[in-house]
Write a protein that holds these residues in place. Structure first.
Motif, PDB file in Angstrom:
ATOM      1  N   GLU A 245       0.808  -1.225   0.000  1.00  0.00           N
ATOM      2  CA  GLU A 245       0.000   0.000   0.000  1.00  0.00           C
ATOM      3  C   GLU A 245       0.838   1.270   0.000  1.00  0.00           C
ATOM      4  OE1 GLU A 245      -3.627  -1.833   2.769  1.00  0.00           O
ATOM      5  OE2 GLU A 245      -2.230  -0.335   3.560  1.00  0.00           O
ATOM      6  N   ALA A 246       2.123   1.164   0.363  1.00  0.00           N
ATOM      7  CA  ALA A 246       2.939   2.346   0.612  1.00  0.00           C
ATOM      8  C   ALA A 246       3.020   3.277  -0.598  1.00  0.00           C
ATOM      9  CB  ALA A 246       4.342   1.932   1.050  1.00  0.00           C
ATOM     10  N   GLY A 247       3.138   2.719  -1.788  1.00  0.00           N
ATOM     11  CA  GLY A 247       3.227   3.563  -2.982  1.00  0.00           C
ATOM     12  C   GLY A 247       1.984   4.401  -3.171  1.00  0.00           C
ATOM     13  N   ALA A 248       0.830   3.792  -2.959  1.00  0.00           N
ATOM     14  CA  ALA A 248      -0.426   4.538  -3.069  1.00  0.00           C
ATOM     15  C   ALA A 248      -0.513   5.597  -1.987  1.00  0.00           C
ATOM     16  CB  ALA A 248      -1.614   3.583  -2.979  1.00  0.00           C
ATOM     17  N   ARG A 249      -0.084   5.279  -0.786  1.00  0.00           N
ATOM     18  CA  ARG A 249      -0.108   6.259   0.303  1.00  0.00           C
ATOM     19  C   ARG A 249       0.816   7.433   0.001  1.00  0.00           C
ATOM     20  NH1 ARG A 249      -2.840   4.548   4.729  1.00  0.00           N
ATOM     21  NH2 ARG A 249      -3.308   2.306   4.904  1.00  0.00           N
ATOM     22  N   LEU A 250       1.987   7.148  -0.553  1.00  0.00           N
ATOM     23  CA  LEU A 250       2.917   8.224  -0.925  1.00  0.00           C
ATOM     24  C   LEU A 250       2.321   9.144  -1.980  1.00  0.00           C
ATOM     25  CD1 LEU A 250       6.234   6.181  -0.989  1.00  0.00           C
ATOM     26  CD2 LEU A 250       5.867   8.265   0.361  1.00  0.00           C
ATOM     27  N   ALA A 251       1.492   8.577  -2.843  1.00  0.00           N
ATOM     28  CA  ALA A 251       0.892   9.347  -3.938  1.00  0.00           C
ATOM     29  C   ALA A 251      -0.500   9.881  -3.585  1.00  0.00           C
ATOM     30  CB  ALA A 251       0.802   8.478  -5.184  1.00  0.00           C
ATOM     31  N   LYS A 252      -0.972   9.604  -2.389  1.00  0.00           N
ATOM     32  CA  LYS A 252      -2.331   9.960  -1.969  1.00  0.00           C
ATOM     33  C   LYS A 252      -3.375   9.367  -2.921  1.00  0.00           C
ATOM     34  CE  LYS A 252      -1.908  14.186   0.777  1.00  0.00           C
ATOM     35  NZ  LYS A 252      -2.296  15.605   0.907  1.00  0.00           N
ATOM     36  N   ALA A 253      -3.123   8.140  -3.321  1.00  0.00           N
ATOM     37  CA  ALA A 253      -4.032   7.425  -4.222  1.00  0.00           C
ATOM     38  C   ALA A 253      -4.795   6.370  -3.431  1.00  0.00           C
ATOM     39  CB  ALA A 253      -3.240   6.776  -5.351  1.00  0.00           C
ATOM     40  N   ASP A 254      -5.793   5.790  -4.060  1.00  0.00           N
ATOM     41  CA  ASP A 254      -6.600   4.756  -3.425  1.00  0.00           C
ATOM     42  C   ASP A 254      -5.777   3.465  -3.308  1.00  0.00           C
ATOM     43  OD1 ASP A 254      -8.544   3.063  -2.477  1.00  0.00           O
ATOM     44  OD2 ASP A 254      -9.688   2.982  -4.353  1.00  0.00           O
ATOM     45  N   PRO A 255      -5.535   2.974  -2.088  1.00  0.00           N
ATOM     46  CA  PRO A 255      -4.728   1.752  -1.937  1.00  0.00           C
ATOM     47  C   PRO A 255      -5.536   0.460  -2.059  1.00  0.00           C
ATOM     48  CG  PRO A 255      -5.243   2.623   0.215  1.00  0.00           C
ATOM     49  CD  PRO A 255      -5.867   3.583  -0.786  1.00  0.00           C
ATOM     50  N   ALA A 256      -6.855   0.555  -2.269  1.00  0.00           N
ATOM     51  CA  ALA A 256      -7.720  -0.634  -2.194  1.00  0.00           C
ATOM     52  C   ALA A 256      -7.276  -1.785  -3.094  1.00  0.00           C
ATOM     53  CB  ALA A 256      -9.166  -0.249  -2.487  1.00  0.00           C
ATOM     54  N   PRO A 257      -6.936  -1.544  -4.377  1.00  0.00           N
ATOM     55  CA  PRO A 257      -6.500  -2.680  -5.207  1.00  0.00           C
ATOM     56  C   PRO A 257      -5.240  -3.351  -4.659  1.00  0.00           C
ATOM     57  CG  PRO A 257      -7.063  -0.793  -6.581  1.00  0.00           C
ATOM     58  CD  PRO A 257      -7.022  -0.303  -5.174  1.00  0.00           C
ATOM     59  N   LEU A 258      -4.322  -2.544  -4.134  1.00  0.00           N
ATOM     60  CA  LEU A 258      -3.090  -3.098  -3.579  1.00  0.00           C
ATOM     61  C   LEU A 258      -3.353  -3.797  -2.245  1.00  0.00           C
ATOM     62  CD1 LEU A 258      -0.681  -0.207  -4.536  1.00  0.00           C
ATOM     63  CD2 LEU A 258      -0.662  -2.527  -5.460  1.00  0.00           C
ATOM     64  N   THR A 259      -4.345  -3.347  -1.515  1.00  0.00           N
ATOM     65  CA  THR A 259      -4.732  -4.042  -0.281  1.00  0.00           C
ATOM     66  C   THR A 259      -5.246  -5.431  -0.602  1.00  0.00           C
ATOM     67  OG1 THR A 259      -5.318  -1.929   0.763  1.00  0.00           O
ATOM     68  CG2 THR A 259      -6.187  -3.936   1.773  1.00  0.00           C
ATOM     69  N   ARG A 260      -6.096  -5.532  -1.615  1.00  0.00           N
ATOM     70  CA  ARG A 260      -6.619  -6.844  -2.020  1.00  0.00           C
ATOM     71  C   ARG A 260      -5.485  -7.741  -2.500  1.00  0.00           C
ATOM     72  NH1 ARG A 260     -10.635  -3.472  -4.253  1.00  0.00           N
ATOM     73  NH2 ARG A 260      -9.785  -3.696  -6.361  1.00  0.00           N
ATOM     74  N   TYR A 261      -4.606  -7.175  -3.288  1.00  0.00           N
ATOM     75  CA  TYR A 261      -3.443  -7.915  -3.788  1.00  0.00           C
ATOM     76  C   TYR A 261      -2.603  -8.445  -2.629  1.00  0.00           C
ATOM     77  CZ  TYR A 261       1.461  -8.240  -5.323  1.00  0.00           C
ATOM     78  OH  TYR A 261       2.759  -8.631  -5.524  1.00  0.00           O
ATOM     79  N   ALA A 262      -2.271  -7.559  -1.690  1.00  0.00           N
ATOM     80  CA  ALA A 262      -1.355  -7.933  -0.613  1.00  0.00           C
ATOM     81  C   ALA A 262      -1.998  -8.875   0.392  1.00  0.00           C
ATOM     82  CB  ALA A 262      -0.854  -6.676   0.095  1.00  0.00           C
ATOM     83  N   THR A 263      -3.302  -8.796   0.571  1.00  0.00           N
ATOM     84  CA  THR A 263      -3.994  -9.718   1.470  1.00  0.00           C
ATOM     85  C   THR A 263      -3.854 -11.147   0.961  1.00  0.00           C
ATOM     86  OG1 THR A 263      -5.566  -8.012   2.161  1.00  0.00           O
ATOM     87  CG2 THR A 263      -6.216 -10.313   2.497  1.00  0.00           C
ATOM     88  N   ALA A 264      -4.061 -11.330  -0.336  1.00  0.00           N
ATOM     89  CA  ALA A 264      -3.883 -12.655  -0.936  1.00  0.00           C
ATOM     90  C   ALA A 264      -2.413 -13.058  -0.946  1.00  0.00           C
ATOM     91  CB  ALA A 264      -4.442 -12.659  -2.363  1.00  0.00           C
ATOM     92  N   LEU A 265      -1.543 -12.115  -1.248  1.00  0.00           N
ATOM     93  CA  LEU A 265      -0.105 -12.389  -1.299  1.00  0.00           C
ATOM     94  C   LEU A 265       0.419 -12.834   0.062  1.00  0.00           C
ATOM     95  CD1 LEU A 265       2.591 -12.092  -2.994  1.00  0.00           C
ATOM     96  CD2 LEU A 265       2.803  -9.849  -1.913  1.00  0.00           C
ATOM     97  N   GLY A 266       0.023 -12.124   1.119  1.00  0.00           N
ATOM     98  CA  GLY A 266       0.514 -12.443   2.454  1.00  0.00           C
ATOM     99  C   GLY A 266       0.109 -13.832   2.895  1.00  0.00           C
ATOM    100  N   LEU A 267      -1.117 -14.214   2.585  1.00  0.00           N
ATOM    101  CA  LEU A 267      -1.578 -15.549   2.964  1.00  0.00           C
ATOM    102  C   LEU A 267      -0.862 -16.616   2.143  1.00  0.00           C
ATOM    103  CD1 LEU A 267      -3.427 -17.130   4.784  1.00  0.00           C
ATOM    104  CD2 LEU A 267      -5.278 -16.816   3.130  1.00  0.00           C
ATOM    105  N   ALA A 268      -0.672 -16.355   0.847  1.00  0.00           N
ATOM    106  CA  ALA A 268       0.080 -17.298   0.001  1.00  0.00           C
ATOM    107  C   ALA A 268       1.503 -17.450   0.516  1.00  0.00           C
ATOM    108  CB  ALA A 268       0.083 -16.814  -1.447  1.00  0.00           C
ATOM    109  N   PHE A 269       2.098 -16.357   0.955  1.00  0.00           N
ATOM    110  CA  PHE A 269       3.463 -16.364   1.494  1.00  0.00           C
ATOM    111  C   PHE A 269       3.549 -17.300   2.698  1.00  0.00           C
ATOM    112  CE2 PHE A 269       6.924 -14.948   4.145  1.00  0.00           C
ATOM    113  CZ  PHE A 269       7.923 -14.550   3.274  1.00  0.00           C
ATOM    114  N   GLN A 270       2.584 -17.185   3.607  1.00  0.00           N
ATOM    115  CA  GLN A 270       2.624 -18.012   4.809  1.00  0.00           C
ATOM    116  C   GLN A 270       2.351 -19.478   4.500  1.00  0.00           C
ATOM    117  OE1 GLN A 270       3.746 -17.170   7.842  1.00  0.00           O
ATOM    118  NE2 GLN A 270       3.636 -19.375   8.171  1.00  0.00           N
ATOM    119  N   ILE A 271       1.432 -19.738   3.588  1.00  0.00           N
ATOM    120  CA  ILE A 271       1.183 -21.137   3.204  1.00  0.00           C
ATOM    121  C   ILE A 271       2.447 -21.732   2.601  1.00  0.00           C
ATOM    122  CG2 ILE A 271      -0.122 -22.646   1.653  1.00  0.00           C
ATOM    123  CD1 ILE A 271      -2.503 -20.762   2.016  1.00  0.00           C
TER     124      ILE A 271
END
Length: 290
Positions: free
Chosen positions: A189-215
């Motif tokens: 999300e950090a890039g979107a936060r730096l740009a004051k953009a909507d982080p929602a797509p990256l939040t969805r991406y990272a939520t799935a990514l983080g769980l895949a990482f742990q599995i």
């Protein structure tokens, strides 16, 4: 440049940033331990910061501070997680853990100092000239790293060791969304936060990514090689703790990880080809050997 080369190059840049920052510090064992702790590692979280920033046209010389901050927090978490009162590990990233190389007190203080360094880096105008952006980065990292994120997940993990029954799939998913996923989400999300953009797509991406990482970590714990992984393996199984593999089976865990990668890639559809490196990251996390 291959994906792995790009990941390694980003890790080197972030590590160099942190080491340069620590050069001006007094010569103390704690400082040496801090330098030691930020060495090695995949640098995945810093890479996610840099790539999400590039996606929003934030220059790397600005984004590097947020990337260094998240890697400092991640390093602190590992130093503390390895302590005898926590996971009691002697090997991390292929080298002695900080408390083994020095002592418990030095490890605790080095971890504390790395955590506070992260917030100092985020508060600087070099991170963003916009004070509102800096406050948002600091506040969101505090939430991700603290008792609503990573620390909560660590507490849940410790509680699992003495639970009367192994955790359910729902409980393990929540635990890992906090312990591992929270910092990964912040990074993406950090890039979107730096740009004051909507982080929602990256939040969805990272939520799935983080769980895949742990599995993938749980799969590595079963199939991996300790020398390649650079850490002790099969500790959870020996302790009788529930994992994604114990709950889903090995093939079920692999199938779930692949489905999460597809979910992560789909979340990036709005960015088109510009997000290809992030898509490759999703594929990387389930193909890695450490």
């Amino acid at each position: 440049m291959t994906y792995r080369d790009a990941l390694a190059a980003a890790a080197d840049r972030v590590q160099a940033c942190l080491l340069e920052e620590l050069q001006g510090y007094a010569a103390q064992p704690v400082i040496e331990a801090m330098r030691y702790a930020v060495g090695g590692g995949k640098g995945l979280r810093g890479f996610l910061v840099l790539e999400s920033a590039a996606l929003h046209e934030i220059p790397q010389e600005q984004a590097i501070w947020a990337a260094a901050a998240i890697e400092a927090v991640h390093a602190y978490s590992l130093v503390h997680d390895d302590l005898p009162a926590m996971d009691d590990d002697s090997l991390r990233r292929g080298q002695l853990t900080v408390h083994v190389k020095w002592d418990d007190a030095t490890a605790i203080l080095a971890g504390d100092a790395l955590q506070t360094l992260a917030f100092e880096l985020l508060s600087r105008p070099t991170c963003s000239r916009d004070a509102e952006v800096r406050v948002d980065l600091v506040a969101s990292m505090a939430k991700a790293a603290g008792a609503q994120g990573m620390v909560l997940g660590q507490a849940q993990d410790i509680a699992a060791e003495t639970a009367t029954a192994p955790y359910t799939l729902e409980q393990i998913t929540e635990l890992q969304a906090n312990k591992t996923g929270a910092l990964i989400r912040w990074s993406a999300e950090a890039g979107a936060r730096l740009a004051k953009a909507d982080p929602a797509p990256l939040t969805r991406y990272a939520t799935a990514l983080g769980l895949a990482f742990q599995i993938a970590d749980d799969i590595l714990d079963v199939e991996g090689d300790a020398a390649t992984a650079g850490k002790a393996l099969r500790k959870d199984a020996d302790a009788g703790k529930a994992t994604f593999v114990s709950l889903l089976g090995l093939e079920g865990a692999k199938s779930r990880a692949r489905a999460l990668v597809e979910e992560a890639e789909e979340a990036l559809s709005a960015y088109g080809a510009r997000a290809e490196s992030l898509r490759q990251t999703a594929r990387f996390v389930i193909a890695r050997e450490k």
